[in-house]
Write a protein that holds these residues in place. Sequence first.
Motif, PDB file in Angstrom:
ATOM      1  N   GLN A   1       0.053  22.313  -4.619  1.00  0.00           N
ATOM      2  CA  GLN A   1      -0.103  20.929  -5.056  1.00  0.00           C
ATOM      3  C   GLN A   1      -1.358  20.773  -5.915  1.00  0.00           C
ATOM      4  O   GLN A   1      -2.432  21.225  -5.548  1.00  0.00           O
ATOM      5  CB  GLN A   1      -0.168  19.999  -3.849  1.00  0.00           C
ATOM      6  N   LYS A   2      -1.184  20.108  -7.046  1.00  0.00           N
ATOM      7  CA  LYS A   2      -2.279  19.929  -8.000  1.00  0.00           C
ATOM      8  C   LYS A   2      -2.818  18.499  -8.023  1.00  0.00           C
ATOM      9  O   LYS A   2      -3.957  18.281  -8.388  1.00  0.00           O
ATOM     10  CB  LYS A   2      -1.803  20.305  -9.402  1.00  0.00           C
TER      11      LYS A   2
ATOM     12  N   HIS B   1       0.859  -1.180   0.000  1.00  0.00           N
ATOM     13  CA  HIS B   1       0.000   0.000   0.000  1.00  0.00           C
ATOM     14  C   HIS B   1       0.899   1.235   0.000  1.00  0.00           C
ATOM     15  O   HIS B   1       1.707   1.392   0.911  1.00  0.00           O
ATOM     16  CB  HIS B   1      -0.884   0.028   1.248  1.00  0.00           C
ATOM     17  N   VAL B   2       0.749   2.087  -1.002  1.00  0.00           N
ATOM     18  CA  VAL B   2       1.535   3.321  -1.074  1.00  0.00           C
ATOM     19  C   VAL B   2       0.617   4.488  -0.742  1.00  0.00           C
ATOM     20  O   VAL B   2      -0.430   4.673  -1.364  1.00  0.00           O
ATOM     21  CB  VAL B   2       2.181   3.520  -2.461  1.00  0.00           C
ATOM     22  N   SER B   3       1.033   5.264   0.253  1.00  0.00           N
ATOM     23  CA  SER B   3       0.247   6.420   0.709  1.00  0.00           C
ATOM     24  C   SER B   3       0.039   7.429  -0.411  1.00  0.00           C
ATOM     25  O   SER B   3       0.796   7.462  -1.386  1.00  0.00           O
ATOM     26  CB  SER B   3       0.988   7.126   1.847  1.00  0.00           C
ATOM     27  N   GLY B   4      -0.949   8.284  -0.216  1.00  0.00           N
ATOM     28  CA  GLY B   4      -1.156   9.389  -1.137  1.00  0.00           C
ATOM     29  C   GLY B   4       0.135  10.163  -1.286  1.00  0.00           C
ATOM     30  O   GLY B   4       0.768  10.526  -0.295  1.00  0.00           O
ATOM     31  N   THR B   5       0.543  10.380  -2.537  1.00  0.00           N
ATOM     32  CA  THR B   5       1.855  10.953  -2.827  1.00  0.00           C
ATOM     33  C   THR B   5       1.714  12.144  -3.758  1.00  0.00           C
ATOM     34  O   THR B   5       1.084  12.041  -4.813  1.00  0.00           O
ATOM     35  CB  THR B   5       2.756   9.877  -3.483  1.00  0.00           C
ATOM     36  N   CYS B   6       2.311  13.249  -3.342  1.00  0.00           N
ATOM     37  CA  CYS B   6       2.355  14.459  -4.172  1.00  0.00           C
ATOM     38  C   CYS B   6       3.782  14.660  -4.657  1.00  0.00           C
ATOM     39  O   CYS B   6       4.719  14.039  -4.156  1.00  0.00           O
ATOM     40  CB  CYS B   6       1.928  15.682  -3.357  1.00  0.00           C
ATOM     41  N   ALA B   7       3.942  15.566  -5.593  1.00  0.00           N
ATOM     42  CA  ALA B   7       5.280  15.915  -6.069  1.00  0.00           C
ATOM     43  C   ALA B   7       6.067  16.575  -4.947  1.00  0.00           C
ATOM     44  O   ALA B   7       5.498  17.289  -4.116  1.00  0.00           O
ATOM     45  CB  ALA B   7       5.171  16.864  -7.260  1.00  0.00           C
ATOM     46  N   PRO B   8       7.388  16.364  -4.894  1.00  0.00           N
ATOM     47  CA  PRO B   8       8.211  17.057  -3.903  1.00  0.00           C
ATOM     48  C   PRO B   8       8.180  18.572  -4.112  1.00  0.00           C
ATOM     49  O   PRO B   8       7.821  19.068  -5.192  1.00  0.00           O
ATOM     50  CB  PRO B   8       9.615  16.506  -4.174  1.00  0.00           C
ATOM     51  N   ALA B   9       8.566  19.306  -3.089  1.00  0.00           N
ATOM     52  CA  ALA B   9       8.499  20.773  -3.094  1.00  0.00           C
ATOM     53  C   ALA B   9       9.257  21.414  -4.256  1.00  0.00           C
ATOM     54  O   ALA B   9       8.918  22.525  -4.664  1.00  0.00           O
ATOM     55  CB  ALA B   9       9.004  21.321  -1.763  1.00  0.00           C
ATOM     56  N   ALA B  10      10.233  20.735  -4.808  1.00  0.00           N
ATOM     57  CA  ALA B  10      10.968  21.286  -5.948  1.00  0.00           C
ATOM     58  C   ALA B  10      10.056  21.521  -7.157  1.00  0.00           C
ATOM     59  O   ALA B  10      10.417  22.228  -8.088  1.00  0.00           O
ATOM     60  CB  ALA B  10      12.113  20.352  -6.333  1.00  0.00           C
ATOM     61  N   HIS B  11       8.865  20.947  -7.122  1.00  0.00           N
ATOM     62  CA  HIS B  11       7.911  21.059  -8.242  1.00  0.00           C
ATOM     63  C   HIS B  11       6.807  22.076  -7.969  1.00  0.00           C
ATOM     64  O   HIS B  11       5.757  22.040  -8.607  1.00  0.00           O
ATOM     65  CB  HIS B  11       7.313  19.687  -8.547  1.00  0.00           C
ATOM     66  N   GLU B  12       7.054  22.985  -7.050  1.00  0.00           N
ATOM     67  CA  GLU B  12       6.049  23.969  -6.640  1.00  0.00           C
ATOM     68  C   GLU B  12       5.474  24.758  -7.817  1.00  0.00           C
ATOM     69  O   GLU B  12       4.292  25.051  -7.857  1.00  0.00           O
ATOM     70  CB  GLU B  12       6.661  24.932  -5.623  1.00  0.00           C
ATOM     71  N   LYS B  13       6.273  25.075  -8.790  1.00  0.00           N
ATOM     72  CA  LYS B  13       5.801  25.878  -9.925  1.00  0.00           C
ATOM     73  C   LYS B  13       5.495  25.031 -11.166  1.00  0.00           C
ATOM     74  O   LYS B  13       5.236  25.557 -12.230  1.00  0.00           O
ATOM     75  CB  LYS B  13       6.834  26.953 -10.257  1.00  0.00           C
ATOM     76  N   SER B  14       5.484  23.719 -11.002  1.00  0.00           N
ATOM     77  CA  SER B  14       5.259  22.810 -12.125  1.00  0.00           C
ATOM     78  C   SER B  14       3.776  22.664 -12.452  1.00  0.00           C
ATOM     79  O   SER B  14       2.918  22.861 -11.597  1.00  0.00           O
ATOM     80  CB  SER B  14       5.827  21.425 -11.807  1.00  0.00           C
TER      81      SER B  14
END
Length: 133
Positions: free
Chosen positions: A119-120, A35-48
């Motif tokens: 986060q999107k 089971h993999v937890s809900g995952t967002c992009a790391p902070a380096a992707h703030e403007k992505s």
Amino acid sequence: MAKSSKKARTNISSGGAYESVFGYSRAVRVGDDVHVSGTCAPAAHEKSDAFTQAVAALDVIEKALGQAGAGVEHVVRTVVYLRDINDAEDVARAHLERFDKVRPASTLVQVTSMLRPWQKVEIEAYAKVDPRP
């Protein structure tokens, strides 16, 4: 009387700051389930954009799966959370690129917010692998 079988549990950490704040693991393997937890992009992707954030989140998921002895080919289900449903096509493209040959069951849900305002997309994954010897 039901048989009792104790399955080994492995907790996988990604080193994310919120793991110790909320008391969770990036992934957990028990027997042949991962089971993999809900995952967002790391902070380096703030403007992505949403596509790039989805790819980054899937990279984190793939790394966690690997640490649990699984791969994307073992994924049987994903859940994708989007802040803006207009990003669905871009996130679907990232999902297709990663899972085209696997075709897991999947759910897409629009949410009103995420932990960080930039986060999107957030993605969960569930995998089934061969039991450990």
